[in-house]
Enzyme design. Sequence first.
Site, PDB file in Angstrom:
ATOM      1  N   GLU A   1      -1.288  -0.653  10.231  1.00  0.00           N
ATOM      2  CA  GLU A   1      -0.886   0.040   9.079  1.00  0.00           C
ATOM      3  C   GLU A   1      -1.574   0.905   8.760  1.00  0.00           C
ATOM      4  O   GLU A   1      -1.239   1.900   8.281  1.00  0.00           O
ATOM      5  CB  GLU A   1      -0.788  -1.278   7.709  1.00  0.00           C
ATOM      6  CG  GLU A   1       0.931  -1.698   7.828  1.00  0.00           C
ATOM      7  CD  GLU A   1       1.046  -2.762   6.561  1.00  0.00           C
ATOM      8  OE1 GLU A   1       0.739  -2.360   5.234  1.00  0.00           O
ATOM      9  OE2 GLU A   1       0.810  -4.032   6.787  1.00  0.00           O
TER      10      GLU A   1
ATOM     11  N   LYS B   1       1.000  -1.279  -0.265  1.00  0.00           N
ATOM     12  CA  LYS B   1      -0.342  -0.223   0.076  1.00  0.00           C
ATOM     13  C   LYS B   1       0.640   1.509  -0.155  1.00  0.00           C
ATOM     14  O   LYS B   1       0.122   2.396  -0.438  1.00  0.00           O
ATOM     15  CB  LYS B   1      -0.943   0.121   1.638  1.00  0.00           C
ATOM     16  CG  LYS B   1      -1.544  -0.853   0.517  1.00  0.00           C
ATOM     17  CD  LYS B   1      -3.268  -0.627   1.747  1.00  0.00           C
ATOM     18  CE  LYS B   1      -2.969  -0.745   3.469  1.00  0.00           C
ATOM     19  NZ  LYS B   1      -3.679  -1.217   4.283  1.00  0.00           N
TER      20      LYS B   1
ATOM     21  N   HIS C   1      -1.400   6.074   9.355  1.00  0.00           N
ATOM     22  CA  HIS C   1      -1.710   6.853   8.268  1.00  0.00           C
ATOM     23  C   HIS C   1      -1.914   8.171   9.184  1.00  0.00           C
ATOM     24  O   HIS C   1      -2.807   9.331   8.388  1.00  0.00           O
ATOM     25  CB  HIS C   1      -2.218   7.019   7.329  1.00  0.00           C
ATOM     26  CG  HIS C   1      -1.891   5.907   6.036  1.00  0.00           C
ATOM     27  ND1 HIS C   1      -2.136   4.459   6.742  1.00  0.00           N
ATOM     28  CD2 HIS C   1      -1.127   6.002   5.232  1.00  0.00           C
ATOM     29  CE1 HIS C   1      -1.270   4.366   5.225  1.00  0.00           C
ATOM     30  NE2 HIS C   1      -0.379   5.414   4.649  1.00  0.00           N
TER      31      HIS C   1
HETATM   32  P1  NAD Z   1      -2.944 -10.219   8.929  1.00  0.00           P
HETATM   33  O1  NAD Z   1      -1.766  -9.374   9.939  1.00  0.00           O
HETATM   34  O2  NAD Z   1      -4.211 -10.717   9.193  1.00  0.00           O
HETATM   35  O3  NAD Z   1      -1.934 -11.302   8.666  1.00  0.00           O
HETATM   36  C1  NAD Z   1      -0.370 -11.829   7.898  1.00  0.00           C
HETATM   37  C2  NAD Z   1       0.170 -12.891   8.148  1.00  0.00           C
HETATM   38  O4  NAD Z   1       1.247 -12.446   8.048  1.00  0.00           O
HETATM   39  C3  NAD Z   1      -0.115 -13.528   9.506  1.00  0.00           C
HETATM   40  O5  NAD Z   1      -0.619 -14.608   9.172  1.00  0.00           O
HETATM   41  C4  NAD Z   1       1.489 -13.413  10.138  1.00  0.00           C
HETATM   42  O6  NAD Z   1       1.619 -14.960  11.053  1.00  0.00           O
HETATM   43  C5  NAD Z   1       2.188 -13.374   8.836  1.00  0.00           C
HETATM   44  N1  NAD Z   1       3.618 -13.191   9.122  1.00  0.00           N
HETATM   45  C6  NAD Z   1       3.978 -12.460   9.766  1.00  0.00           C
HETATM   46  N2  NAD Z   1       5.021 -11.997   9.960  1.00  0.00           N
HETATM   47  C7  NAD Z   1       5.845 -12.906   9.222  1.00  0.00           C
HETATM   48  C8  NAD Z   1       6.928 -13.727   8.704  1.00  0.00           C
HETATM   49  N3  NAD Z   1       8.354 -13.577   8.867  1.00  0.00           N
HETATM   50  N4  NAD Z   1       7.088 -14.958   8.272  1.00  0.00           N
HETATM   51  C9  NAD Z   1       6.219 -15.952   7.859  1.00  0.00           C
HETATM   52  N5  NAD Z   1       4.938 -15.164   8.670  1.00  0.00           N
HETATM   53  C10 NAD Z   1       4.541 -14.268   8.688  1.00  0.00           C
HETATM   54  O7  NAD Z   1      -2.332  -9.635   8.100  1.00  0.00           O
HETATM   55  P2  NAD Z   1      -3.602  -8.600   7.044  1.00  0.00           P
HETATM   56  O8  NAD Z   1      -4.687  -7.963   7.820  1.00  0.00           O
HETATM   57  O9  NAD Z   1      -3.951 -10.145   6.293  1.00  0.00           O
HETATM   58  O10 NAD Z   1      -2.775  -7.779   5.763  1.00  0.00           O
HETATM   59  C11 NAD Z   1      -2.072  -8.556   5.136  1.00  0.00           C
HETATM   60  C12 NAD Z   1      -1.247  -7.219   4.116  1.00  0.00           C
HETATM   61  O11 NAD Z   1      -2.280  -6.997   3.033  1.00  0.00           O
HETATM   62  C13 NAD Z   1      -1.409  -6.487   5.053  1.00  0.00           C
HETATM   63  O12 NAD Z   1       0.631  -5.457   4.487  1.00  0.00           O
HETATM   64  C14 NAD Z   1      -1.880  -4.908   4.057  1.00  0.00           C
HETATM   65  O13 NAD Z   1      -1.648  -3.444   4.013  1.00  0.00           O
HETATM   66  C15 NAD Z   1      -1.967  -5.964   2.626  1.00  0.00           C
HETATM   67  N6  NAD Z   1      -3.507  -4.987   2.523  1.00  0.00           N
HETATM   68  C16 NAD Z   1      -3.629  -4.627   1.442  1.00  0.00           C
HETATM   69  C17 NAD Z   1      -4.671  -3.675   1.168  1.00  0.00           C
HETATM   70  C18 NAD Z   1      -4.495  -3.315  -0.622  1.00  0.00           C
HETATM   71  O14 NAD Z   1      -6.327  -3.167  -0.756  1.00  0.00           O
HETATM   72  N7  NAD Z   1      -3.772  -3.464  -1.198  1.00  0.00           N
HETATM   73  C19 NAD Z   1      -5.973  -4.318   2.029  1.00  0.00           C
HETATM   74  C20 NAD Z   1      -5.542  -4.592   3.016  1.00  0.00           C
HETATM   75  C21 NAD Z   1      -4.370  -4.954   3.358  1.00  0.00           C
END
Ligand code: NAD
Length: 323
Positions: A185, A115, A189
Site C-alpha cells: 500500500e 490509510k 504512493h
Molecule cells: P499483512 O499483509 O501482513 O497481513 C494481512 C492479513 O490479512 C494476512 O493474514 C492475510 O491472510 C489476511 N487476509 C487477506 N485477505 C483476507 C481475506 N479475504 N479474508 C481473511 N483474511 C485475509 O498486512 P499488514 O502489513 O499487517 O497490514 C494490515 C493493514 O494495516 C494494511 O491495510 C495497512 O495499510 C494498515 N496499516 C495502517 C497503518 C496506520 O498507521 N494507519 C500502519 C501500518 C499498516
Amino acid sequence: MIRVAVLGAGGLGKAASKIISMKHEMVLSAICDSRGFAFKEDGLDGDTIYNMEKDRSIGEIGKASQDSIGEIINLKDKIDGVFIALPNLPNTFIPDTVKRFIEGRYRGVFVDVLKRTSAMEWMFELNDGLKEVGSTYITGCGATPGLLSAAASLASQSYMEIEKVEIFWGVGISNWDAYKATIREDIAHLPGFTVEKARALSDEEVERLLDERDGILEFHNMEHADDILLERVGVVASRDKVEVGGVLDTRHAKKPVSTTVTVTGITFDGKRSSHRFVLGDETSMAANVIGPALGYMKKALWLNRHGIYGIFGSAEFMPLFVR
Ligand code: NAD
C-alpha cells in the site's frame, strides 16, 4: 471483558493478538487470515499466534475456511468489537467487508487502521447501514491516521486558524514480508504507481524494487486520510493544508527518521507558531498502530453503550486507555 475479533493475521494482526493478550480488559476471542479462522470466546493464546511462522495459517490452530470473514460474521453474538487489520487491496476491500457485517446484522463496534483518503470516503457512506443495526464504527485508528491526527486535533486548540499540518513518519522493519500489505500500500504512493499496480506486484517484484532502493522508500504528498479526518472536525478549512510523507526502511528495525506531526497556526493575538509532537524512536509501527486502535475500540464501545451509532472519524474523539 471486551471480546475482540481481529480480521487479518499478518504483521499487525499478530501484534494485536500479543497486545490484547497482555491487556486485562480485553480478550482475543477470534482471529482469521485468508485461509482459516480460530475462535475461543474466553481467549485464544495471543503468544502462540504472535510467534506463528509467516507461511502458517490460523486455520491450523482453528479451522481452515475459504471464507473466514463469513465464519467470523457467524459468531456475531459472541463478539463485542472487531479490529480490521486486513489489507485494503483493492481499495474497496475493507468497505466491502464492513457491508457484509451489516448484511449479517452484526451489532457491536469496529475500528480499522485505514490509510487512504478515497477508501475512507467510501467508509463514511456506510453510516446509515451501521446506524440501522446499532453498530458504532471509528475509522482511521492506526498511527497515521490515528494517533498523529488526534495529536494534531489537540494541538490545533491553541490557534485561531491552522495554516498547515505536516506529518512525517519514520518506520523501520527488518523484513518487508512481515508487513506485506503495508509495504504494497505504501509502494502505491510512489510516482508511477497506483493501488492496482502495487497490488499486482509479485513478491519477487517487490523485492527487486526494494533492492534497487537499498530497502529504503521515501514518500511525499501521500494520499493519507489524516486530511479528510482533520477537515471533518474543522481543524483545517480544506484538506490540502494537511501534508503527509515519510521514510520506510525495510532492512533495519531502527527508525530512519523520527515520526513527527507539526501544527502551524496563528494565535488570537496574531502570533504564528508551531506545536510539534514527536514519537519516541524506540516505539515500533506495531506499538503505534495497535495501541491507538484498541484505545479507539474502547471509545467506540463507550459510544455504543450511550446509544451513539454510525461511523465516525478517529479525530473526533480521544481514544480511551485500555488496561
Ligand atoms: P499483512 O499483509 O501482513 O497481513 C494481512 C492479513 O490479512 C494476512 O493474514 C492475510 O491472510 C489476511 N487476509 C487477506 N485477505 C483476507 C481475506 N479475504 N479474508 C481473511 N483474511 C485475509 O498486512 P499488514 O502489513 O499487517 O497490514 C494490515 C493493514 O494495516 C494494511 O491495510 C495497512 O495499510 C494498515 N496499516 C495502517 C497503518 C496506520 O498507521 N494507519 C500502519 C501500518 C499498516
